[in-house]
Design an enzyme around this catalytic site. Structure first.
Site, PDB file in Angstrom:
ATOM      1  N   ASP A   1       0.845  -1.199   0.000  1.00 15.84           N
ATOM      2  CA  ASP A   1       0.000   0.000   0.000  1.00 15.84           C
ATOM      3  C   ASP A   1       0.879   1.247   0.000  1.00 15.84           C
ATOM      4  O   ASP A   1       2.038   1.195   0.416  1.00 15.84           O
ATOM      5  CB  ASP A   1      -0.872   0.045   1.270  1.00 15.84           C
ATOM      6  CG  ASP A   1      -1.905  -1.069   1.319  1.00 15.84           C
ATOM      7  OD1 ASP A   1      -2.093  -1.769   0.313  1.00 15.84           O
ATOM      8  OD2 ASP A   1      -2.529  -1.241   2.386  1.00 15.84           O
TER       9      ASP A   1
ATOM     10  N   ARG B   1      -1.119  -0.382  -8.576  1.00 11.90           N
ATOM     11  CA  ARG B   1      -2.494   0.016  -8.243  1.00 11.90           C
ATOM     12  C   ARG B   1      -2.568   1.537  -8.347  1.00 11.90           C
ATOM     13  O   ARG B   1      -1.701   2.232  -7.826  1.00 11.90           O
ATOM     14  CB  ARG B   1      -2.818  -0.408  -6.815  1.00 11.90           C
ATOM     15  CG  ARG B   1      -4.120   0.190  -6.284  1.00 11.90           C
ATOM     16  CD  ARG B   1      -4.273   0.010  -4.767  1.00 11.90           C
ATOM     17  NE  ARG B   1      -4.275  -1.387  -4.396  1.00 11.90           N
ATOM     18  CZ  ARG B   1      -3.955  -1.819  -3.168  1.00 11.90           C
ATOM     19  NH1 ARG B   1      -3.586  -0.963  -2.222  1.00 11.90           N
ATOM     20  NH2 ARG B   1      -3.981  -3.100  -2.889  1.00 11.90           N
TER      21      ARG B   1
HETATM   22  C1  FAD Z   1      -8.608  -1.555  -3.224  1.00 13.68           C
HETATM   23  C2  FAD Z   1      -8.216  -0.201  -2.724  1.00 13.68           C
HETATM   24  C3  FAD Z   1      -6.938  -0.003  -2.223  1.00 13.68           C
HETATM   25  C4  FAD Z   1      -6.559   1.261  -1.777  1.00 13.68           C
HETATM   26  N1  FAD Z   1      -5.265   1.475  -1.366  1.00 13.68           N
HETATM   27  C5  FAD Z   1      -4.873   2.713  -1.040  1.00 13.68           C
HETATM   28  C6  FAD Z   1      -3.512   3.004  -0.745  1.00 13.68           C
HETATM   29  O1  FAD Z   1      -2.644   2.126  -0.787  1.00 13.68           O
HETATM   30  N2  FAD Z   1      -3.183   4.274  -0.402  1.00 13.68           N
HETATM   31  C7  FAD Z   1      -4.115   5.283  -0.360  1.00 13.68           C
HETATM   32  O2  FAD Z   1      -3.750   6.435  -0.083  1.00 13.68           O
HETATM   33  N3  FAD Z   1      -5.406   5.037  -0.627  1.00 13.68           N
HETATM   34  C8  FAD Z   1      -5.811   3.795  -0.960  1.00 13.68           C
HETATM   35  N4  FAD Z   1      -7.132   3.576  -1.263  1.00 13.68           N
HETATM   36  C9  FAD Z   1      -8.153   4.618  -0.974  1.00 13.68           C
HETATM   37  C10 FAD Z   1      -8.294   5.580  -2.131  1.00 13.68           C
HETATM   38  O3  FAD Z   1      -7.152   6.386  -2.242  1.00 13.68           O
HETATM   39  C11 FAD Z   1      -9.528   6.497  -1.950  1.00 13.68           C
HETATM   40  O4  FAD Z   1      -9.390   7.240  -0.786  1.00 13.68           O
HETATM   41  C12 FAD Z   1     -10.853   5.766  -1.906  1.00 13.68           C
HETATM   42  O5  FAD Z   1     -10.886   4.698  -2.801  1.00 13.68           O
HETATM   43  C13 FAD Z   1     -12.018   6.722  -2.241  1.00 13.68           C
HETATM   44  O6  FAD Z   1     -11.859   7.232  -3.523  1.00 13.68           O
HETATM   45  P1  FAD Z   1     -12.661   6.722  -4.811  1.00 13.68           P
HETATM   46  O7  FAD Z   1     -11.645   6.418  -5.844  1.00 13.68           O
HETATM   47  O8  FAD Z   1     -13.552   5.617  -4.473  1.00 13.68           O
HETATM   48  O9  FAD Z   1     -13.416   7.996  -5.347  1.00 13.68           O
HETATM   49  P2  FAD Z   1     -14.410   9.013  -4.665  1.00 13.68           P
HETATM   50  O10 FAD Z   1     -14.614  10.085  -5.666  1.00 13.68           O
HETATM   51  O11 FAD Z   1     -13.973   9.392  -3.300  1.00 13.68           O
HETATM   52  O12 FAD Z   1     -15.739   8.156  -4.523  1.00 13.68           O
HETATM   53  C14 FAD Z   1     -16.509   7.711  -5.635  1.00 13.68           C
HETATM   54  C15 FAD Z   1     -17.801   7.130  -5.090  1.00 13.68           C
HETATM   55  O13 FAD Z   1     -17.506   5.956  -4.333  1.00 13.68           O
HETATM   56  C16 FAD Z   1     -18.289   5.902  -3.155  1.00 13.68           C
HETATM   57  N5  FAD Z   1     -17.386   5.985  -1.995  1.00 13.68           N
HETATM   58  C17 FAD Z   1     -16.077   6.288  -2.000  1.00 13.68           C
HETATM   59  N6  FAD Z   1     -15.561   6.222  -0.760  1.00 13.68           N
HETATM   60  C18 FAD Z   1     -16.569   5.866   0.045  1.00 13.68           C
HETATM   61  C19 FAD Z   1     -16.663   5.609   1.439  1.00 13.68           C
HETATM   62  N7  FAD Z   1     -15.613   5.718   2.248  1.00 13.68           N
HETATM   63  N8  FAD Z   1     -17.877   5.268   1.937  1.00 13.68           N
HETATM   64  C20 FAD Z   1     -18.960   5.148   1.134  1.00 13.68           C
HETATM   65  N9  FAD Z   1     -18.922   5.366  -0.208  1.00 13.68           N
HETATM   66  C21 FAD Z   1     -17.751   5.713  -0.736  1.00 13.68           C
HETATM   67  C22 FAD Z   1     -19.242   7.065  -3.235  1.00 13.68           C
HETATM   68  O14 FAD Z   1     -20.420   6.606  -3.883  1.00 13.68           O
HETATM   69  C23 FAD Z   1     -18.514   8.054  -4.101  1.00 13.68           C
HETATM   70  O15 FAD Z   1     -19.375   8.936  -4.770  1.00 13.68           O
HETATM   71  C24 FAD Z   1      -7.516   2.327  -1.771  1.00 13.68           C
HETATM   72  C25 FAD Z   1      -8.789   2.121  -2.296  1.00 13.68           C
HETATM   73  C26 FAD Z   1      -9.139   0.888  -2.782  1.00 13.68           C
HETATM   74  C27 FAD Z   1     -10.500   0.722  -3.392  1.00 13.68           C
END
Ligand code: FAD
Length: 308
Positions: free
Chosen positions: A130, A180
């Site tokens: 991560d 990723r």
């Molecule tokens: C498999 C995976 C691994 C990850 N690894 C890392 C990492 O190593 N380092 C790091 O900094 N971040 C990591 N993240 C977190 C990532 O950076 C984002 O903070 C997170 O995925 C929210 O962003 P989004 O791309 O979903 O988009 P957004 O624009 O935030 O969300 C899009 C839509 O998804 C839904 N959604 C998003 N988040 C939530 C929530 N918390 N609760 C409910 N609904 C939600 C909502 O419907 C929203 O409108 C990871 C995420 C995933 C899915």
């Protein structure tokens, strides 16, 4: 504003330690965290696999302060790999270097990571490192680069909100890396990270195009698009189709507990989808970052708090 406050709270370990003792909060956390025991995570992973989805497992923990805790975390991942094999699951570990002791010493962290990578290698399993806050970006990428030739099963993460990420993605494409792409979940200053959501989304789209290009795929790049953003997921699917990139040359990743309604639609398009399942006692930072991503989740929290 609320996001910034929540992200600041996610760094307050004392609050975390207090909340971790409260039974009530534990219940609330269950939407994003499978439970406190590995068995809780495996129950979810078996269900995820039965639905035809791939899985990843995270034993929660970060910024550990003692070498013994870091070694114990590595030992836990080794045991998880054994259990994944024993249960014949489609599941890989996704872990944080500060849980393996990066704050204590790089050599301790490397020793722990190599142990896990060796075990995973023998089982033919990838290990995802991560990405944490910018205090660790360069060190994490350097460790990834260093280990890649010996451990082709190691994978890394790029955060689209960082201004440096375009250069990093180009550097990783040249290596044919397994990457990723996520938006980024930490509190960062505006000189290092885009603060505006539209800028973050635009950066994600730009980096997605770089990673999902004929040149990158030919070099052996395997991109994983970790997002719940429907538009960006569809964008990856359309682009791959247009460029004739086979669906087994990349994957979509999501966190358990978020946008399950999209799973069938993604699978229906023949795409690979991996669901990351987290468990453990140290859920505080992970949980508050999930609240910060979508402050509407606070309503969910309050609803539970004030339920009779
Ligand atoms: C498999 C995976 C691994 C990850 N690894 C890392 C990492 O190593 N380092 C790091 O900094 N971040 C990591 N993240 C977190 C990532 O950076 C984002 O903070 C997170 O995925 C929210 O962003 P989004 O791309 O979903 O988009 P957004 O624009 O935030 O969300 C899009 C839509 O998804 C839904 N959604 C998003 N988040 C939530 C929530 N918390 N609760 C409910 N609904 C939600 C909502 O419907 C929203 O409108 C990871 C995420 C995933 C899915």
């Amino acid at each position: 504003m609320l996001r910034a406050v929540l992200l600041r709270l996610s760094e307050q370990r004392a609050i975390g330690r207090l909340l971790e003792r409260l039974r009530l909060t534990r219940r609330l956390v269950r939407r994003f965290v499978a439970g406190t025991r590995a068995e809780d995570a495996f129950a979810v992973i078996e269900r995820v696999n039965a639905e035809g989805l791939l899985a990843a497992i995270t034993y929660l923990g970060e910024n550990v302060r003692g070498a013994a805790t870091a070694r114990a975390a590595a030992e836990t991942y080794v045991e998880l790999l054994d259990e994944v094999k024993r249960r014949n699951l489609a599941c890989l570990p996704s872990l944080k270097l500060t849980q393996l002791g990066l704050d204590l010493s790089e050599s301790l962290c490397l020793e722990n990571l190599k142990r896990i990578l060796e075990q995973a290698s023998a089982a033919g399993t990838r290990v995802w490192i991560d990405m944490e806050s910018t205090a660790y970006t360069e060190r994490t990428l350097a460790i990834y680069e260093r280990l890649r030739s010996r451990f082709p099963n190691v994978a890394c993460v790029i955060q689209a909100y960082l201004r440096r990420s375009e250069a990093d993605v180009k550097r990783l494409i040249a290596l044919g890396a397994t990457v990723r792409l996520c938006k980024g979940a930490y509190r960062e200053p505006p000189d290092l990270a885009f603060a505006d959501k539209r800028q973050v989304d635009a950066s994600y789209a730009r980096l997605q195009d770089l990673l999902l290009s004929p040149d990158a795929i030919e070099r052996g790049v395997y991109p994983a698009f970790a997002t719940h953003d429907e538009r960006l997921i569809q964008r990856a699917a359309n682009r791959a189709r247009q460029l004739g990139i086979a669906p087994d040359r990349f994957e979509i990743q999501m966190l358990d507990g978020i946008r399950h309604d999209l799973h069938a639609q993604i699978r229906g398009q023949g795409l690979r989808l991996r669901v990351l399942v987290s468990y453990g006692e140290a859920w505080y930072g992970f949980f508050v970052r999930r609240l910060a991503e979508r402050p509407a989740n606070l309503l969910f929290l309050f609803k539970h708090l004030f339920r009779p």
